[in-house]
Design an enzyme around this catalytic site. Structure first.
Site, mmCIF file in Angstrom:
data_model
loop_
_atom_site.group_PDB
_atom_site.id
_atom_site.type_symbol
_atom_site.label_atom_id
_atom_site.label_comp_id
_atom_site.label_asym_id
_atom_site.label_seq_id
_atom_site.Cartn_x
_atom_site.Cartn_y
_atom_site.Cartn_z
ATOM 1 N N GLY A 146 0.828 -1.203 0.000
ATOM 2 C CA GLY A 146 0.000 0.000 0.000
ATOM 3 C C GLY A 146 0.856 1.244 0.000
ATOM 4 N N CYS B 3 5.290 -6.041 1.978
ATOM 5 C CA CYS B 3 5.654 -4.623 2.033
ATOM 6 C C CYS B 3 4.843 -3.906 3.127
ATOM 7 C CB CYS B 3 5.493 -3.990 0.661
ATOM 8 S SG CYS B 3 6.545 -2.541 0.428
ATOM 9 N N TYR B 4 3.862 -3.065 2.772
ATOM 10 C CA TYR B 4 3.032 -2.428 3.789
ATOM 11 C C TYR B 4 2.385 -3.476 4.682
ATOM 12 C CZ TYR B 4 -0.651 0.338 6.005
ATOM 13 O OH TYR B 4 -1.475 0.937 6.940
ATOM 14 N N HIS C 6 8.027 -7.055 -3.263
ATOM 15 C CA HIS C 6 6.832 -7.497 -3.993
ATOM 16 C C HIS C 6 7.129 -8.737 -4.843
ATOM 17 C CE1 HIS C 6 4.204 -4.051 -3.073
ATOM 18 N NE2 HIS C 6 5.319 -3.352 -3.045
ATOM 19 N N GLU D 60 4.966 -10.421 -6.405
ATOM 20 C CA GLU D 60 3.962 -10.544 -7.465
ATOM 21 C C GLU D 60 4.364 -9.869 -8.767
ATOM 22 O OE1 GLU D 60 2.651 -6.915 -4.964
ATOM 23 O OE2 GLU D 60 3.766 -8.784 -4.720
ATOM 24 N N SER E 242 -17.688 -5.202 -29.134
ATOM 25 C CA SER E 242 -16.713 -4.297 -29.736
ATOM 26 C C SER E 242 -15.897 -5.009 -30.800
ATOM 27 C CB SER E 242 -15.766 -3.766 -28.656
ATOM 28 O OG SER E 242 -14.933 -4.807 -28.177
ATOM 29 N N GLY E 243 -15.875 -6.341 -30.726
ATOM 30 C CA GLY E 243 -15.049 -7.119 -31.639
ATOM 31 C C GLY E 243 -13.751 -7.557 -31.009
ATOM 32 N N GLY E 244 -13.429 -7.032 -29.819
ATOM 33 C CA GLY E 244 -12.230 -7.431 -29.116
ATOM 34 C C GLY E 244 -12.426 -8.728 -28.363
ATOM 35 N N VAL E 245 -11.340 -9.228 -27.777
ATOM 36 C CA VAL E 245 -11.393 -10.523 -27.114
ATOM 37 C C VAL E 245 -12.310 -10.494 -25.896
ATOM 38 C CG1 VAL E 245 -9.323 -10.095 -25.709
ATOM 39 C CG2 VAL E 245 -10.006 -12.443 -26.237
ATOM 40 N N ASP E 246 -12.359 -9.368 -25.170
ATOM 41 C CA ASP E 246 -13.163 -9.322 -23.942
ATOM 42 C C ASP E 246 -14.653 -9.506 -24.237
ATOM 43 O OD1 ASP E 246 -10.713 -8.708 -22.867
ATOM 44 O OD2 ASP E 246 -11.118 -6.563 -22.688
ATOM 45 N N SER E 247 -15.191 -8.661 -25.104
ATOM 46 C CA SER E 247 -16.625 -8.751 -25.385
ATOM 47 C C SER E 247 -16.955 -10.026 -26.145
ATOM 48 C CB SER E 247 -17.101 -7.518 -26.170
ATOM 49 O OG SER E 247 -16.457 -7.431 -27.428
ATOM 50 N N LYS F 88 -6.498 -10.063 -18.581
ATOM 51 C CA LYS F 88 -6.561 -10.269 -20.028
ATOM 52 C C LYS F 88 -6.042 -11.639 -20.454
ATOM 53 C CE LYS F 88 -7.342 -7.478 -22.833
ATOM 54 N NZ LYS F 88 -8.535 -7.101 -23.617
#
Length: 511
Positions: free
Chosen positions: A55, A82-83, A169, A171, A223-228, A367
């Site tokens: 944080g 960390c924090y 970190h 990650e 939208s035509g993208g991978v997400d939608s 993603k």
């Protein structure tokens, strides 16, 4: 199905989402919750382990985020990052003080062999640090497990209570063996077996969608993208013909994109409605400069178009969106005190009068996880590996006042970049590559005549999940080809520059 879960308490780090992502990468389900969640509620989720995130605050600051100390009495392993390490030090009786020399960026840590967290690691590792305080004294009963030049207590543990702390970190990709540290915590210390897979996610998502929608109808904005695309395929798998997909040509798309998307989705057999709303979008955006205003206008206009088209098509109960985790964390502090960076088309600027209930089946995914889901669903590579494209489209890649002429300049330059990136074999190597039209004109010489035209920036980045990114070291010959083509083929542009900023401190998109 109930998955073994590692809970991540969010204390505001922009890397919090990455902790969850790395754990899921190891097939361990991870859930992010507010740092203020009571221990009793956390216990009710039956976690295998708990991680306290990093944080931006100091534990000594007034109003710094705290934690219900009863979590340390739940009998499950706890790791502070960390924090998170500084906080557990503070609440368990240790001492945290401002450092004489802060550590931001790369540092070298020496882990000790007495800690299961560092099992199998070398005696020296390069890590990513981000802290201005240090642990001057570990809490009673804790022993030192790692040290560095500027942080004498870079790691600590209480074996009996199974509480661990690290002052860096694991990650982020900049930390060597960071995934190994998380693997050791999840498997060796927490006892997870790894039961989280994308194939399982598909089956569970389909069941959840089917149960939530019932006999209702769903309107999905494509939208035509991978997400939608992936969101639509999941919903189609759950409710079949009761899903209607609406593709809106907002006039902010890339070259020939509207027709390409229309053709592709017809091949998938989805119920697709095509709406050309170019005029209403461009009229509302004409001359608008502020990026947040652009996003809100676009978000509101999308809903206007959806409502109008939905009314023509009949009654719909749900609106589906391809919202992802990074969209949420960068738009609004949903689960912790992290800072708002920018609103996102899918989660910001939507009018309160919106009468649809939202379905966001990908809201908890990154993603690359979405791409895995796409592969599980059998989508072609053209869908799965398409580079991300912002919801507001080219509106946020034309800086300053938006006009139709500037949109066309950006669109043509962007098409050249995409063509050359693909031809050089770089498309799959990059997270994103595109043109940004700058509100800057400069003097040039073409054919012995003076010009005063616009500047385009080439933006090309490498990333694993969009949360952090580095600028791509493209070959000079490729850069030269793109620059030459843009200047020669796009009348109105006489200068091309290269963006060599990483995220952070910059963002991938300029707006």
């Amino acid at each position: 199905m109930t998955h073994q879960t590692v809970i991540v308490l969010d204390f505001g780090s922009q890397y919090t989402q990455l902790i969850a992502r790395r754990l899921r990468e190891l097939s361990v389900y991870s859930e992010i919750v507010p740092h203020s969640m009571p221990a009793a509620e956390i216990a009710g989720r039956h976690p295998m382990g708990i991680i306290l995130s990093g944080g931006p605050r100091s534990v000594s600051e007034p109003g710094a985020p705290r934690v219900d100390t009863a979590i340390f009495e739940l009998g499950v392993p706890v790791m502070g990052i960390c924090y998170g390490m500084q906080l557990l030090t503070d609440v368990l009786g240790g001492t945290v003080e401002p450092a004489d020399q802060r550590e931001y960026g790369h540092a070298v840590v020496s882990p000790f062999s007495n800690c299961r967290l560092f099992e199998g690691l070398p005696s020296s590792i390069r890590v990513w640090a981000s802290h201005g305080d240090f642990v001057a004294a570990a809490p009673p009963g804790f022993e030192l497990t790692a040290t560095s030049a500027n942080a004498p207590v870079a790691g600590m543990q209480h074996i009996g209570r199974r509480i661990y702390g690290i002052l860096f970190h694991p990650e982020v990709v900049h930390t060597e063996h960071g995934v190994d540290i998380l693997r050791n915590f999840a498997f060796n210390i927490c006892g997870c077996r790894g039961d989280w897979t994308m194939r399982g996610f598909v089956d569970e998502s389909v069941a959840r969608i089917r149960a939530a929608v019932g006999d209702g109808r769903v309107l999905c904005g494509l939208s035509g993208g991978v997400d939608s695309t992936v969101a639509a395929m999941l919903i189609h798998k759950a409710v079949g013909p009761r899903l209607t997909c609406v593709f809106v040509d907002n006039g902010l798309l890339r070259m020939s994109e509207a027709q390409q998307v229309r053709t592709r989705f017809e091949r998938l057999g989805l119920n697709l409605e095509f709406v050309d709303a170019t005029e209403i979008f461009l009229t509302r955006l004409e001359g608008v400069s502020d990026p947040e205003t652009k996003r809100k206008i676009i978000g509101g206009t999308f809903i206007d178009v959806f409502e109008t088209r939905a009314a023509e098509l009949g009654q719909f109960d749900y609106l589906a969106q391809g919202t992802l985790y990074p969209d949420v964390i960068e738009s609004v502090s949903v689960k912790g005190p992290s800072a708002t960076i920018k609103s996102h088309h899918n989660v910001g600027g939507l009018p309160e009068r919106m009468r649809f209930k939202l379905i966001e089946p990908l809201r908890e995914l990154f993603k690359d996880e979405v791409r895995e889901v796409g592969a599980v669903l059998g989508l072609d590579d053209e869908f799965v590996w398409r580079q991300p494209f912002p919801g507001p489209g080219l509106a946020v890649r034309v800086l300053g006042p938006l006009t139709r002429e500037k949109l066309e300049l950006c669109r043509r330059a962007d098409a050249i970049i995409a063509e050359e990136i693909r031809a050089a074999g770089w498309y799959r190597k990059l997270w994103q590559s595109f043109a940004v039209l700058l509100p800057v004109q400069s003097v040039g010489v073409m054919g012995d005549e003076r010009t005063y035209e616009f500047t385009v920036a080439i933006r090309a980045v490498e990333s694993r999940d969009g949360m952090t990114a580095d600028w791509a070291r493209l070959p000079h010959d490729l850069l030269a080809t793109m620059s030459s083509r843009i200047v020669n083929e796009v009348r109105g542009i006489n200068r091309v520059v290269l963006d060599i900023s990483s995220k952070p401190p910059a963002t991938i998109e300029w707006e």
